[in-house]
Design a protein around this motif. Sequence first.
Motif, short mmCIF file in Angstrom:
data_model
loop_
_atom_site.label_atom_id
_atom_site.label_comp_id
_atom_site.label_asym_id
_atom_site.label_seq_id
_atom_site.Cartn_x
_atom_site.Cartn_y
_atom_site.Cartn_z
N GLU A 57 1.08 -1.07 -0.07
CA GLU A 57 0.07 -0.06 -0.15
C GLU A 57 1.03 1.24 0.46
O GLU A 57 0.50 2.01 -0.59
N ALA A 58 1.97 0.76 0.90
CA ALA A 58 2.49 2.18 0.92
C ALA A 58 3.60 2.44 -0.49
O ALA A 58 3.68 3.78 -0.85
N ALA A 59 3.38 1.53 -1.07
CA ALA A 59 4.49 2.32 -2.68
C ALA A 59 3.09 2.15 -3.41
O ALA A 59 3.49 2.99 -4.52
N ARG A 60 1.51 2.12 -3.68
CA ARG A 60 1.22 1.90 -4.37
C ARG A 60 0.01 4.13 -4.24
O ARG A 60 0.09 4.45 -5.30
N ILE A 61 0.54 4.28 -2.67
CA ILE A 61 0.21 5.66 -2.44
C ILE A 61 1.47 6.13 -3.35
O ILE A 61 1.13 7.27 -4.13
N GLY A 62 2.73 5.86 -2.79
CA GLY A 62 4.21 6.53 -3.24
C GLY A 62 3.78 7.20 -4.94
O GLY A 62 3.74 8.05 -5.10
N VAL A 63 3.28 6.14 -5.73
CA VAL A 63 3.16 6.26 -7.25
C VAL A 63 2.00 6.93 -7.65
O VAL A 63 2.00 7.86 -8.06
N GLU A 64 1.46 7.20 -6.87
CA GLU A 64 0.00 8.08 -7.08
C GLU A 64 0.50 9.37 -6.91
O GLU A 64 -0.17 10.06 -7.80
N LEU A 65 1.29 9.57 -5.81
CA LEU A 65 1.21 11.00 -5.77
C LEU A 65 2.37 11.08 -6.41
O LEU A 65 2.82 12.41 -6.79
N ALA A 66 3.48 10.62 -6.83
CA ALA A 66 4.34 10.54 -7.26
C ALA A 66 4.21 11.35 -9.22
O ALA A 66 4.89 11.97 -9.57
N GLY A 67 3.44 10.79 -9.49
CA GLY A 67 2.24 10.75 -10.98
C GLY A 67 1.91 11.59 -10.77
O GLY A 67 2.07 12.54 -12.12
N THR A 68 1.56 12.59 -9.89
CA THR A 68 0.83 14.17 -9.53
C THR A 68 1.43 14.98 -9.18
O THR A 68 1.37 16.04 -10.18
N ARG A 69 2.79 14.73 -9.11
CA ARG A 69 3.73 15.80 -8.44
C ARG A 69 4.99 16.52 -9.95
O ARG A 69 4.54 16.80 -10.00
N ALA A 70 4.77 15.64 -11.31
CA ALA A 70 4.94 15.40 -12.03
C ALA A 70 4.83 16.70 -12.91
O ALA A 70 4.75 17.04 -13.61
N ALA A 71 3.20 16.88 -12.81
CA ALA A 71 1.86 17.96 -13.31
C ALA A 71 2.45 18.83 -12.98
O ALA A 71 3.05 19.35 -11.69
N ARG A 72 2.25 19.93 -13.92
CA ARG A 72 2.34 20.91 -13.62
C ARG A 72 1.26 21.49 -12.62
O ARG A 72 0.73 20.97 -12.12
N SER A 73 1.61 22.24 -11.88
CA SER A 73 2.03 23.29 -10.69
C SER A 73 0.60 23.88 -10.75
O SER A 73 0.78 24.80 -11.64
N VAL A 74 -0.66 23.86 -9.95
CA VAL A 74 -1.40 24.85 -10.19
C VAL A 74 -1.42 26.27 -9.53
O VAL A 74 -1.19 25.53 -8.32
N ALA A 75 -1.69 26.94 -9.60
CA ALA A 75 -1.46 28.24 -8.77
C ALA A 75 -2.76 28.97 -8.34
O ALA A 75 -3.42 29.86 -9.22
N LEU A 76 -3.45 28.58 -7.04
CA LEU A 76 -4.68 29.32 -6.35
C LEU A 76 -4.36 29.70 -5.73
O LEU A 76 -3.34 29.62 -4.90
N ARG A 77 -5.77 30.26 -5.43
CA ARG A 77 -5.55 31.66 -4.64
C ARG A 77 -5.93 31.04 -3.74
O ARG A 77 -7.06 29.64 -3.26
N PRO A 78 -6.51 31.64 -2.19
CA PRO A 78 -6.43 31.26 -0.61
C PRO A 78 -8.06 30.74 -1.12
O PRO A 78 -9.05 29.56 -0.63
N ALA A 79 -8.88 31.79 -2.03
CA ALA A 79 -10.28 31.93 -1.78
C ALA A 79 -10.85 30.18 -2.87
O ALA A 79 -12.42 30.12 -2.68
N GLN A 80 -10.26 29.62 -3.35
CA GLN A 80 -10.16 28.55 -4.41
C GLN A 80 -10.37 27.39 -3.34
O GLN A 80 -9.31 27.17 -2.97
N GLN A 81 -11.69 26.97 -2.92
CA GLN A 81 -12.23 26.42 -2.08
C GLN A 81 -12.87 24.56 -2.85
O GLN A 81 -12.92 23.95 -2.03
N TRP A 82 -13.40 24.91 -3.35
CA TRP A 82 -14.59 23.98 -4.06
C TRP A 82 -13.61 22.81 -5.12
O TRP A 82 -13.54 23.52 -5.93
N VAL A 83 -14.92 21.96 -4.66
CA VAL A 83 -14.71 20.87 -5.97
C VAL A 83 -16.30 20.95 -7.07
O VAL A 83 -16.62 21.17 -6.48
N LYS A 84 -15.84 20.99 -8.16
CA LYS A 84 -16.88 20.45 -8.86
C LYS A 84 -16.84 19.80 -9.73
O LYS A 84 -15.60 19.84 -10.98
N GLY A 85 -17.78 17.72 -9.63
CA GLY A 85 -17.11 17.37 -10.81
C GLY A 85 -18.64 17.19 -12.25
O GLY A 85 -19.89 17.33 -11.53
#
Lengths: 569, 569
Positions: B304-332
């Motif tokens: 499980e540790a490996a699985r979580i690590g790979v999942e996190l690693a896959g997204t760290r490489a993705a572009r970083s998003v510059a969000l403002r503090p007021a941005q708090q909602w998710v829309k699906g």
Amino acid sequence: MLYSIVKPNNYQDSLRLMRLSNLVADTEGINRVSIMMGTPMNKDILRNAGLTGTTVDEAKPTDLLILADVVSAEVGESLVSTVDAFLSNQASMSGRSRLPTARSLERALSLAGDANLAIVSIPGEYVAAEVERLLDHDLHVFIFSDNVSIDDEVTLKRKARERGLLVMGPDCGTGSIGGLPLAFTNAVHPGNIGLAGASGTGLQEVMAQIDGLGGGVSHAIGLGGRDLGTRVGASTCLRALRALDGDASTDVIVLISKPPAARVRDDVIGVAERLSKPVVAILLGERPPAPVHGNVHYAHTLDEAARIGVELAGTRAARSVALRPAQQWVKGLYTGGTLAVEAAMLLRESLGIPQGEEHDGGYLLRSGGHEVIDLGDDAYTRGRPHPMIDPSIRNERLAAVFDDPRNAVLLLDVVLGYGSDPDPAGALAPRLAKELAALRAAGRDLAVVASVCGTENDPQSLSTQTLALEQAGVTVMPSNAAAVRHALRILRRQRAPEPPANGANDTNDADDADEPVRRLLAQPPRVINIGLRGFAETLFERGAHVVHYDWRPAAGGDRKLQALIDALR
Amino acid sequence: MLYSIVKPNNYQDSLRLMRLSNLVADTEGINRVSIMMGTPMNKDILRNAGLTGTTVDEAKPTDLLILADVVSAEVGESLVSTVDAFLSNQASMSGRSRLPTARSLERALSLAGDANLAIVSIPGEYVAAEVERLLDHDLHVFIFSDNVSIDDEVTLKRKARERGLLVMGPDCGTGSIGGLPLAFTNAVHPGNIGLAGASGTGLQEVMAQIDGLGGGVSHAIGLGGRDLGTRVGASTCLRALRALDGDASTDVIVLISKPPAARVRDDVIGVAERLSKPVVAILLGERPPAPVHGNVHYAHTLDEAARIGVELAGTRAARSVALRPAQQWVKGLYTGGTLAVEAAMLLRESLGIPQGEEHDGGYLLRSGGHEVIDLGDDAYTRGRPHPMIDPSIRNERLAAVFDDPRNAVLLLDVVLGYGSDPDPAGALAPRLAKELAALRAAGRDLAVVASVCGTENDPQSLSTQTLALEQAGVTVMPSNAAAVRHALRILRRQRAPEPPANGANDTNDADDADEPVRRLLAQPPRVINIGLRGFAETLFERGAHVVHYDWRPAAGGDRKLQALIDALR
């Protein structure tokens, strides 16, 4: 200006209507366009939008209706040409296809010979009557159409149950029978995991994840979103579970649903618990009562359901071990210290063994016959090399594990990598094979479960080492935690023996009524497709036995006349 | 009959001794054989086994001792020949190797030029003195040897800390620095996951599982089994965590340990929580306090540790998003009903939103600004095709999500398969890219997170669709559940901003003392290997910069004389 066109007696299925809409939607000068068949429901929608008039009122269900808000008459004329060109192109494409096509059900049945499955994707309001006819012809039915009333669903499924037939859907977006993709289905590898799911993308996600994890699918049976509701009472679900249990190509069953009402849940889980095969259940949104109960494994997310399914499927294919009831203990002989710690932890948690005193002699667990030993402990390595490079330390201890008639599982690790034994499986496998052969000659058996810690690029090669162990009769799992979980499954089976494994006939609810469904699963079905032509084309391209029934509303769509015709049949 | 042979002044490392033992162990006529160096510890073992006599008493640590119980003098003579042949073969193999080799540390240092890492695998009783010398020469040290006293470990690590150096081990079975395998290590793909682990096979299992899941490893820093004990106080662990946080090639950190004492646990988790990168912590046997706390993700098993690590690693490489503090909602905005149900369930659980009323309009979640909409709901499909084949239904709703400055994450599904849109990403990606570009032109941003439900063999191809989305700026996760978990990580970060991401210098405990360790990680180390020759050969074969110091006990193994020499240096 509003521009309306009627193409009388020009039935088009919903996919074609969508393609046509997309084709014209972005045209310069068209503000808005609606393209639909003149069904009563569509006419209601138009009237509610304020679009009334003779064109709408007089349109029949087989008439194609086009209403557009355009900026000029030229744009309107150009729209007419575009529509005409599209329709003639579609007609000519259908004419070129070699897909066997019939204009009546009778003709389709005759062309198909011994069809046993119908795929239905006609407008919902026509489904009930059409499916009644199909059931009368002893066809299992996959209903893609939505907008079918629950009363109709109850009636159809009751009729199907009486005749031993399976009705998948309505609103069944996906399915796969004998490797044939039904409607919206992903191209997954064939395998030994059978699925039953209430809705489309739940099944699709689990199938795709199984495929991504290297597993494969035997069948995916869509149930319809209301099947597990109180009205329908899981009619299709119960039959699907029993059929998959009796299906030779299925080793593991995955059930996907929203949490059903309590009574239905009891029925479904009751049947699942009496099956001979392991079942992975994901009741989306329900907190699992326990990770495992009997043969039912609960998952919380769709990807977890796939993971558990693949893990179970990998071991079902492995040799079955004939253990006696007295065999209740697990013995872990580890060369890797942390792997031993992990094994002891998982066994403790699952068997309810409290954390004991620290034991001497590398014992990480020693309770009630269960043992996990770290052979890399100082007690074993003082004055000699580590067991990861000197296999003799463990080999010396194997015989005692095989000798004890209370042992059920021998749990092992094999650690690869630079510096490790150049062929650890080679040092271990012959001993294990010899011990297993001797034990079986004496009429006994033992489950040997291992994991190989390593990669394909290691000097020893993960696959080579795995194969050597498997050939010696070892069940090799993809991680140490997975190996321990497998050992625990064996212990659970030993403590509460599962029902006889000769299929669904032994479960209470099963009877010969399930036989037609099991026959459906036994080989690729012979299909009649009614509605969206694309579903038949996909099957035809894959070499499936399929006839397309080019359905259109009977009698110009007059429902009263249709009812009369049905009554007179 | 007992047969004893002494090969004076013939030091052999423990691997060679093991190979020699294995070579002769199964010889016909040899009942039992012990082959070892004449160290005080080994002589004690022999005496305790009742094997006394002049041969044993007079043997020196550099003398090779062979004691065998044989059936005849002929067998004994044959044993002598076998041993001689083995030793001369070993010597000639070493002679043929092109591995740079020195007979003294000074010579090794001079040959190696600017070495910065020593691997030590000499008998434990000699380790302390040898490592002191290495630290004096400003070398980081990887101690494979076991049987090093905890007093020595505390002393050595204190000295290392003062000099800004890293002492891995003792009893450190595995490691990987800058892609170089240290001691017993698996051949894993390089990548962006950095590991720190108290013991050998814990690290190995997580590394191998990461590799199996398609991830890769930047560094694996072994700590030694006692590092997280109260005596050593996680000395190496704390430094390793900070160094990995400051390491440019590491995006995700995995920490593997048994549960430390409460005080040490507080120190370690305290540092982990102040790091700028996500940390996966597995404290084997401890029930995680919560799945996630701040940037620390807890795992229960190694896989499980490996699985979580790979999942996190896959997204760290993705572009970083510059969000403002007021941005708090998710829309699906979902096209798949069950995928929407799963998303709503996971968001509810994690955000503590109670199960609400059933909402109209396909809303599966609508609370506090968070929304998950099933666009396949009847509300959207009455009179038009399903959004899985008609992208316009979702496309029409995108602008509103981008417009609202309170939205942080847009969550999407893309469903492939027979029957689905032939290019769903193609219909979606350009719109998303356009919206993102417009938003950024206005100085704002939004995280767009998606999963693609499908396989490589689907008509649309999983990888092609994934690439199209990624090129449009979408972070694509391997499953819908993983996409929702990623969205939740973004929301958590928005609610409790992580510390500035410019490295470990911003954490309280860090200071310039960590600089030498960060330099060690910055490029492949230059190594001096002391002890088991095989460790150096492995590195040499891989083109590493390595010098083997052909160590043997000084002054014939006389420890008092050795101590005197050390004092006089």
